[in-house]
Design a protein around this motif. Sequence first.
Motif, PDB file in Angstrom:
ATOM      1  N   LEU A   6       0.829  -1.214   0.000  1.00 59.19           N
ATOM      2  CA  LEU A   6       0.000   0.000   0.000  1.00 59.19           C
ATOM      3  C   LEU A   6       0.857   1.255   0.000  1.00 59.19           C
ATOM      4  O   LEU A   6       0.549   2.234  -0.674  1.00 59.19           O
ATOM      5  CB  LEU A   6      -0.923   0.008   1.218  1.00 59.19           C
ATOM      6  N   LYS A   7       1.934   1.224   0.768  1.00 59.77           N
ATOM      7  CA  LYS A   7       2.806   2.399   0.852  1.00 59.77           C
ATOM      8  C   LYS A   7       3.523   2.648  -0.467  1.00 59.77           C
ATOM      9  O   LYS A   7       3.561   3.785  -0.969  1.00 59.77           O
ATOM     10  CB  LYS A   7       3.835   2.189   1.976  1.00 59.77           C
ATOM     11  N   SER A   8       4.082   1.602  -1.047  1.00 63.88           N
ATOM     12  CA  SER A   8       4.883   1.774  -2.264  1.00 63.88           C
ATOM     13  C   SER A   8       4.037   2.110  -3.477  1.00 63.88           C
ATOM     14  O   SER A   8       4.461   2.874  -4.347  1.00 63.88           O
ATOM     15  CB  SER A   8       5.707   0.513  -2.531  1.00 63.88           C
ATOM     16  N   GLN A   9       2.818   1.559  -3.551  1.00 62.43           N
ATOM     17  CA  GLN A   9       1.998   1.767  -4.748  1.00 62.43           C
ATOM     18  C   GLN A   9       1.006   2.924  -4.622  1.00 62.43           C
ATOM     19  O   GLN A   9       0.759   3.634  -5.593  1.00 62.43           O
ATOM     20  CB  GLN A   9       1.230   0.478  -5.079  1.00 62.43           C
ATOM     21  N   PHE A  10       0.445   3.094  -3.399  1.00 55.78           N
ATOM     22  CA  PHE A  10      -0.612   4.102  -3.251  1.00 55.78           C
ATOM     23  C   PHE A  10      -0.294   5.168  -2.207  1.00 55.78           C
ATOM     24  O   PHE A  10      -1.128   6.030  -1.940  1.00 55.78           O
ATOM     25  CB  PHE A  10      -1.936   3.416  -2.874  1.00 55.78           C
ATOM     26  N   ASP A  11       0.914   5.095  -1.631  1.00 56.04           N
ATOM     27  CA  ASP A  11       1.336   6.092  -0.635  1.00 56.04           C
ATOM     28  C   ASP A  11       0.383   6.141   0.560  1.00 56.04           C
ATOM     29  O   ASP A  11       0.040   7.217   1.073  1.00 56.04           O
ATOM     30  CB  ASP A  11       1.440   7.476  -1.286  1.00 56.04           C
ATOM     31  N   ILE A  12      -0.086   4.974   0.991  1.00 56.45           N
ATOM     32  CA  ILE A  12      -0.991   4.879   2.131  1.00 56.45           C
ATOM     33  C   ILE A  12      -0.242   4.281   3.319  1.00 56.45           C
ATOM     34  O   ILE A  12       0.350   3.203   3.209  1.00 56.45           O
ATOM     35  CB  ILE A  12      -2.207   3.994   1.798  1.00 56.45           C
ATOM     36  N   GLU A  13      -0.255   4.993   4.445  1.00 58.06           N
ATOM     37  CA  GLU A  13       0.354   4.490   5.665  1.00 58.06           C
ATOM     38  C   GLU A  13      -0.617   3.525   6.355  1.00 58.06           C
ATOM     39  O   GLU A  13      -1.773   3.852   6.581  1.00 58.06           O
ATOM     40  CB  GLU A  13       0.696   5.649   6.615  1.00 58.06           C
ATOM     41  N   TRP A  14      -0.126   2.347   6.684  1.00 59.29           N
ATOM     42  CA  TRP A  14      -0.945   1.321   7.344  1.00 59.29           C
ATOM     43  C   TRP A  14      -1.074   1.684   8.828  1.00 59.29           C
ATOM     44  O   TRP A  14      -0.098   1.698   9.564  1.00 59.29           O
ATOM     45  CB  TRP A  14      -0.248  -0.022   7.193  1.00 59.29           C
ATOM     46  N   GLU A  15      -2.301   1.977   9.270  1.00 60.87           N
ATOM     47  CA  GLU A  15      -2.514   2.335  10.673  1.00 60.87           C
ATOM     48  C   GLU A  15      -3.417   1.329  11.382  1.00 60.87           C
ATOM     49  O   GLU A  15      -3.001   0.642  12.303  1.00 60.87           O
ATOM     50  CB  GLU A  15      -3.109   3.749  10.782  1.00 60.87           C
ATOM     51  N   GLN A  16      -4.681   1.233  10.953  1.00 61.59           N
ATOM     52  CA  GLN A  16      -5.634   0.352  11.630  1.00 61.59           C
ATOM     53  C   GLN A  16      -6.384  -0.499  10.616  1.00 61.59           C
ATOM     54  O   GLN A  16      -7.225   0.008   9.882  1.00 61.59           O
ATOM     55  CB  GLN A  16      -6.633   1.186  12.445  1.00 61.59           C
ATOM     56  N   PRO A  17      -6.100  -1.815  10.557  1.00 64.82           N
ATOM     57  CA  PRO A  17      -6.823  -2.679   9.608  1.00 64.82           C
ATOM     58  C   PRO A  17      -8.284  -2.829  10.027  1.00 64.82           C
ATOM     59  O   PRO A  17      -8.625  -2.749  11.204  1.00 64.82           O
ATOM     60  CB  PRO A  17      -6.074  -4.006   9.690  1.00 64.82           C
ATOM     61  N   VAL A  18      -9.151  -3.058   9.034  1.00 68.95           N
ATOM     62  CA  VAL A  18     -10.585  -3.178   9.290  1.00 68.95           C
ATOM     63  C   VAL A  18     -11.198  -4.054   8.210  1.00 68.95           C
ATOM     64  O   VAL A  18     -10.630  -4.201   7.115  1.00 68.95           O
ATOM     65  CB  VAL A  18     -11.258  -1.779   9.310  1.00 68.95           C
ATOM     66  N   LYS A  19     -12.339  -4.653   8.516  1.00 73.66           N
ATOM     67  CA  LYS A  19     -13.069  -5.453   7.532  1.00 73.66           C
ATOM     68  C   LYS A  19     -14.334  -4.690   7.172  1.00 73.66           C
ATOM     69  O   LYS A  19     -15.146  -4.365   8.035  1.00 73.66           O
ATOM     70  CB  LYS A  19     -13.430  -6.820   8.124  1.00 73.66           C
ATOM     71  N   ILE A  20     -14.524  -4.375   5.888  1.00 71.10           N
ATOM     72  CA  ILE A  20     -15.706  -3.672   5.406  1.00 71.10           C
ATOM     73  C   ILE A  20     -16.463  -4.630   4.489  1.00 71.10           C
ATOM     74  O   ILE A  20     -16.092  -4.825   3.329  1.00 71.10           O
ATOM     75  CB  ILE A  20     -15.350  -2.373   4.662  1.00 71.10           C
ATOM     76  N   GLY A  21     -17.519  -5.245   5.032  1.00 73.40           N
ATOM     77  CA  GLY A  21     -18.228  -6.249   4.245  1.00 73.40           C
ATOM     78  C   GLY A  21     -17.295  -7.408   3.944  1.00 73.40           C
ATOM     79  O   GLY A  21     -16.666  -7.976   4.842  1.00 73.40           O
ATOM     80  N   ARG A  22     -17.154  -7.736   2.678  1.00 74.68           N
ATOM     81  CA  ARG A  22     -16.281  -8.852   2.285  1.00 74.68           C
ATOM     82  C   ARG A  22     -14.879  -8.386   1.918  1.00 74.68           C
ATOM     83  O   ARG A  22     -14.056  -9.193   1.464  1.00 74.68           O
ATOM     84  CB  ARG A  22     -16.907  -9.606   1.098  1.00 74.68           C
ATOM     85  N   TYR A  23     -14.587  -7.099   2.104  1.00 75.91           N
ATOM     86  CA  TYR A  23     -13.299  -6.558   1.691  1.00 75.91           C
ATOM     87  C   TYR A  23     -12.422  -6.177   2.884  1.00 75.91           C
ATOM     88  O   TYR A  23     -12.921  -5.813   3.954  1.00 75.91           O
ATOM     89  CB  TYR A  23     -13.498  -5.312   0.823  1.00 75.91           C
TER      90      TYR A  23
END
Length: 333
Positions: A6-23
């Motif tokens: 996520l960081k390398s491709q979308f520049d998103i810092e991983w903070e808190q994982p979550v489940k949204i429906g089936r994703y």
Amino acid sequence: MDSQSLKSQFDIEWEQPVKIGRYNGVYSQGVLYIMVPIQNWEETELVELYKMSNHLYAHGDQTVARFKQARNGSFIGKYQEEPYVVLYNEHLRVFNTSKMGRKLAKFHHRGRLFEERVEHISRIGQWKELWEKRLDQMEKVYHGKVFSQPDDEFDLEFIHSFPYFMALAENAIQYLVDTELDDDPTDVDAGTVCYRKFSISNWGGEVFIKNPFDWTFDHAGRDLSEWTREHYWNQRRTYETGVHQFFQEYQSINVLSSFSWRLTYARLIFPLHYFECIEDYYLANSEHNRKLQEEKLQAILRGTQDYELFLARFYELAEAPVRTLKIPSLGWV
């Protein structure tokens, strides 16, 4: 999905994982990101979903999840050689179940303002073909079971019940055909953003978010009927008030035409709940899931007379102007 990807491709810092429906998703700096695998999606379909999500957001729907662009300018990332996209929403709020009719009407109104041609995820005008195909497939399964002379309880209940539900499906198809032949669509019947199968769970959960991968492009009657069907089965003893209120709320934004009422009703006649139960049983990959469908089928079969009564009363409950618009009813309900 891992934090490095996520960081390398979308520049998103991983903070808190979550489940949204089936994703799988992650919260980062107050923004919700959802990772959606796209192996089974065509690029043309993704483009239409991308455009529709941007359109709805631009027209004031802040609960829509939009596509996040990757560092390389694409919207598609890869994890373990499998493609995926990232959806995001920064306006997080808790879902409120009140005024569902108004909420859905506003969603449809914004969707009708979408001016680009939708081809690849559209189901406009395809109901008859899709219903006939589904009915034919089910009939083949039925004849196969009859020929094999099973002693399994579910098989026997399917064999005994299918002719009734086949007749119901044929009634739905005929009502739809008559509507398309005899009635004329109005502005409110224009195609709009809909759900493949609308459910209150599409908007509920941890946050109120609209996921483009749940959408199709169709007549609003698709969502109206599926909300009504779900409400009926969830509120078997008290559904009347909810149905009345829902359509009252919806029509405070979008007044339904005769064509809309009839398409909604045709879809309610089509026994989708029965078809899905049978399909889910024979596709189940565990004894637990098969047991759930067995119980569901029992409830459906016990409730056939009640559902007929519901169909007979639907127009009255929803306050459809049957006489003014000369809306035909089914002869047998």
